[in-house]
Design a protein around this motif. Structure first.
Motif, PDB file in Angstrom:
ATOM      1  N   PHE A  92       0.804  -0.991  -0.173  1.00 41.02           N
ATOM      2  CA  PHE A  92       0.084   0.563   0.030  1.00 41.02           C
ATOM      3  C   PHE A  92       0.757   1.562  -0.160  1.00 41.02           C
ATOM      4  CE2 PHE A  92      -1.983   2.869   2.832  1.00 41.02           C
ATOM      5  CZ  PHE A  92      -3.072   3.241   2.031  1.00 41.02           C
ATOM      6  N   ALA A  93       1.547   1.208   1.038  1.00 44.93           N
ATOM      7  CA  ALA A  93       2.785   2.752   0.666  1.00 44.93           C
ATOM      8  C   ALA A  93       3.775   1.963   0.069  1.00 44.93           C
ATOM      9  CB  ALA A  93       3.419   2.522   2.622  1.00 44.93           C
ATOM     10  N   ALA A  94       4.140   1.702  -0.692  1.00 47.07           N
ATOM     11  CA  ALA A  94       5.268   1.488  -1.966  1.00 47.07           C
ATOM     12  C   ALA A  94       4.923   2.093  -2.588  1.00 47.07           C
ATOM     13  CB  ALA A  94       5.543  -0.237  -1.662  1.00 47.07           C
ATOM     14  N   HIS A  95       3.370   1.662  -2.972  1.00 51.09           N
ATOM     15  CA  HIS A  95       2.302   2.589  -4.000  1.00 51.09           C
ATOM     16  C   HIS A  95       2.043   3.469  -4.435  1.00 51.09           C
ATOM     17  CE1 HIS A  95      -0.401   2.137  -7.802  1.00 51.09           C
ATOM     18  NE2 HIS A  95      -0.789   2.843  -6.745  1.00 51.09           N
ATOM     19  N   LEU A  96       2.227   4.092  -3.116  1.00 52.54           N
ATOM     20  CA  LEU A  96       1.428   5.172  -3.234  1.00 52.54           C
ATOM     21  C   LEU A  96       2.665   6.523  -3.077  1.00 52.54           C
ATOM     22  CD1 LEU A  96      -1.133   5.194  -0.018  1.00 52.54           C
ATOM     23  CD2 LEU A  96      -1.749   5.431  -3.102  1.00 52.54           C
ATOM     24  N   LEU A  97       3.789   5.657  -2.567  1.00 56.40           N
ATOM     25  CA  LEU A  97       5.179   6.814  -2.229  1.00 56.40           C
ATOM     26  C   LEU A  97       5.878   6.316  -2.701  1.00 56.40           C
ATOM     27  CD1 LEU A  97       4.800   6.809   1.708  1.00 56.40           C
ATOM     28  CD2 LEU A  97       4.251   8.298   0.167  1.00 56.40           C
ATOM     29  N   ALA A  98       5.742   5.523  -4.205  1.00 56.72           N
ATOM     30  CA  ALA A  98       7.029   5.522  -5.213  1.00 56.72           C
ATOM     31  C   ALA A  98       7.447   6.767  -5.455  1.00 56.72           C
ATOM     32  CB  ALA A  98       5.993   5.006  -6.637  1.00 56.72           C
ATOM     33  N   GLY A  99       8.958   6.701  -5.582  1.00 59.08           N
ATOM     34  CA  GLY A  99       9.745   7.450  -6.587  1.00 59.08           C
ATOM     35  C   GLY A  99      10.365   8.917  -4.340  1.00 59.08           C
ATOM     36  N   PHE A 100       9.389   8.838  -3.679  1.00 60.62           N
ATOM     37  CA  PHE A 100       9.501   9.548  -2.420  1.00 60.62           C
ATOM     38  C   PHE A 100      10.742   9.228  -2.252  1.00 60.62           C
ATOM     39  CE2 PHE A 100       9.626  10.150   2.038  1.00 60.62           C
ATOM     40  CZ  PHE A 100       9.681  11.338   2.564  1.00 60.62           C
ATOM     41  N   PRO A 101      11.721  10.077  -1.930  1.00 59.22           N
ATOM     42  CA  PRO A 101      13.314   9.317  -1.272  1.00 59.22           C
ATOM     43  C   PRO A 101      13.752   8.810  -0.294  1.00 59.22           C
ATOM     44  CG  PRO A 101      13.538  12.260  -1.263  1.00 59.22           C
ATOM     45  CD  PRO A 101      11.493  11.400  -1.906  1.00 59.22           C
ATOM     46  N   ALA A 102      12.879   8.525   0.802  1.00 61.33           N
ATOM     47  CA  ALA A 102      13.454   7.509   1.849  1.00 61.33           C
ATOM     48  C   ALA A 102      12.228   6.935   1.790  1.00 61.33           C
ATOM     49  CB  ALA A 102      13.048   8.439   3.726  1.00 61.33           C
ATOM     50  N   LEU A 103      12.054   6.537   1.028  1.00 59.47           N
ATOM     51  CA  LEU A 103      10.708   5.242   1.136  1.00 59.47           C
ATOM     52  C   LEU A 103      10.627   3.914   1.194  1.00 59.47           C
ATOM     53  CD1 LEU A 103       8.068   3.793  -0.558  1.00 59.47           C
ATOM     54  CD2 LEU A 103       9.166   3.178  -2.354  1.00 59.47           C
ATOM     55  N   ASP A 104      12.223   3.526   1.239  1.00 58.74           N
ATOM     56  CA  ASP A 104      12.928   2.653   2.398  1.00 58.74           C
ATOM     57  C   ASP A 104      12.355   2.456   3.941  1.00 58.74           C
ATOM     58  OD1 ASP A 104      13.403   0.968  -0.299  1.00 58.74           O
ATOM     59  OD2 ASP A 104      15.611   1.833  -0.584  1.00 58.74           O
ATOM     60  N   ASP A 105      12.601   3.979   4.409  1.00 58.88           N
ATOM     61  CA  ASP A 105      13.029   3.430   5.316  1.00 58.88           C
ATOM     62  C   ASP A 105      11.312   3.466   6.076  1.00 58.88           C
ATOM     63  OD1 ASP A 105      15.561   4.042   5.691  1.00 58.88           O
ATOM     64  OD2 ASP A 105      15.767   6.210   5.476  1.00 58.88           O
ATOM     65  N   VAL A 106      10.287   4.576   5.211  1.00 62.75           N
ATOM     66  CA  VAL A 106       9.279   4.690   5.627  1.00 62.75           C
ATOM     67  C   VAL A 106       8.467   3.234   5.579  1.00 62.75           C
ATOM     68  CG1 VAL A 106       6.979   5.411   4.175  1.00 62.75           C
ATOM     69  CG2 VAL A 106       8.851   6.326   4.763  1.00 62.75           C
ATOM     70  N   LEU A 107       8.856   1.924   4.977  1.00 60.17           N
ATOM     71  CA  LEU A 107       8.748   0.740   4.525  1.00 60.17           C
ATOM     72  C   LEU A 107       9.170  -0.124   5.732  1.00 60.17           C
ATOM     73  CD1 LEU A 107       8.987   0.122   1.472  1.00 60.17           C
ATOM     74  CD2 LEU A 107       6.665   1.178   2.216  1.00 60.17           C
ATOM     75  N   LEU A 108      10.501   0.037   6.521  1.00 61.23           N
ATOM     76  CA  LEU A 108      10.778  -0.357   7.313  1.00 61.23           C
ATOM     77  C   LEU A 108      10.273   0.195   8.430  1.00 61.23           C
ATOM     78  CD1 LEU A 108      14.685  -0.111   6.259  1.00 61.23           C
ATOM     79  CD2 LEU A 108      12.969  -2.317   6.857  1.00 61.23           C
ATOM     80  N   VAL A 109       9.668   1.215   8.449  1.00 66.09           N
ATOM     81  CA  VAL A 109       8.411   1.768  10.363  1.00 66.09           C
ATOM     82  C   VAL A 109       7.506   1.114   9.503  1.00 66.09           C
ATOM     83  CG1 VAL A 109       7.548   4.111  10.687  1.00 66.09           C
ATOM     84  CG2 VAL A 109      10.392   3.752   9.940  1.00 66.09           C
ATOM     85  N   LEU A 110       6.918   1.377   9.099  1.00 72.25           N
ATOM     86  CA  LEU A 110       5.725   0.534   8.639  1.00 72.25           C
ATOM     87  C   LEU A 110       5.454  -0.401   8.950  1.00 72.25           C
ATOM     88  CD1 LEU A 110       3.733   3.248   6.246  1.00 72.25           C
ATOM     89  CD2 LEU A 110       2.990   2.690   8.101  1.00 72.25           C
ATOM     90  N   ASP A 111       6.164  -0.743   8.474  1.00 79.33           N
ATOM     91  CA  ASP A 111       6.439  -2.572   8.803  1.00 79.33           C
ATOM     92  C   ASP A 111       6.361  -2.737  10.046  1.00 79.33           C
ATOM     93  OD1 ASP A 111       8.024  -5.061   9.175  1.00 79.33           O
ATOM     94  OD2 ASP A 111       7.030  -5.568   7.683  1.00 79.33           O
ATOM     95  N   GLU A 112       7.017  -1.935  11.369  1.00 80.42           N
ATOM     96  CA  GLU A 112       7.236  -2.497  12.455  1.00 80.42           C
ATOM     97  C   GLU A 112       5.966  -1.809  13.174  1.00 80.42           C
ATOM     98  OE1 GLU A 112      10.168  -3.527  13.845  1.00 80.42           O
ATOM     99  OE2 GLU A 112      11.148  -3.836  12.658  1.00 80.42           O
TER     100      GLU A 112
END
Length: 147
Positions: free
Chosen positions: A34-54
């Motif tokens: 969900f987040a990866a699709h909406l925030l595609a291209g966001f510079p800190a996407l990997d960090d956002v995904l890890l935080v949402l995972d946690e």
């Protein structure tokens, strides 16, 4: 005498999305998608995904969201300044807190990761429900182009 008055630049309208997820471990993958699709291209996407995972894992493991029929909500806000993510759970007996690295076995590191990856994080609520918020400012814009 005529004075020039600077007019603020028009800001891009913020984007905001909300989705509710069943409180099951297999849904963590759906949160990330969900987040990866909406925030595609966001510079800190990997960090956002890890935080949402946690945060999703914590909601499922440590609150009533992980009980039979439980649910949790993910909100994502994006504007020219950056992204903010929120995870709202159904609450539980404990409160979110950072633990010391000393003495941690397999568990207990989730909020340490959130603290390390997000620019800021906070929580509000209580035993009947709480929301954890994490912020990720844009770092790819020059100072002239930051709203």
């Amino acid at each position: 005498m005529l004075l020039a008055v600077p007019v603020p630049a028009q800001h891009e309208a913020p984007m905001y999305w909300r989705r509710e997820f069943p409180g099951r471990p297999e849904e963590v993958r759906s949160v990330r998608a969900f987040a990866a699709h909406l925030l595609a291209g966001f510079p800190a996407l990997d960090d956002v995904l890890l935080v949402l995972d946690e945060l999703a894992v914590n909601a499922i493991r440590h609150t009533r969201s992980g009980e039979d029929g439980g649910r949790f909500i993910v909100d994502i806000s994006l504007d020219v300044a950056g992204a903010i993510v929120y995870v709202t759970d159904r609450g539980g007996p404990g409160e979110p807190r950072l633990r010391s690295l000393a003495g941690l076995a397999e568990g207990g590191r989730g909020l340490l990761a959130v603290d390390a990856l997000a620019a800021t994080w906070s929580w509000t609520g209580g035993p009947r429900g709480r929301t954890i918020r994490a912020t990720f400012p844009r770092t790819d814009l020059s100072p002239d182009h930051r709203g």
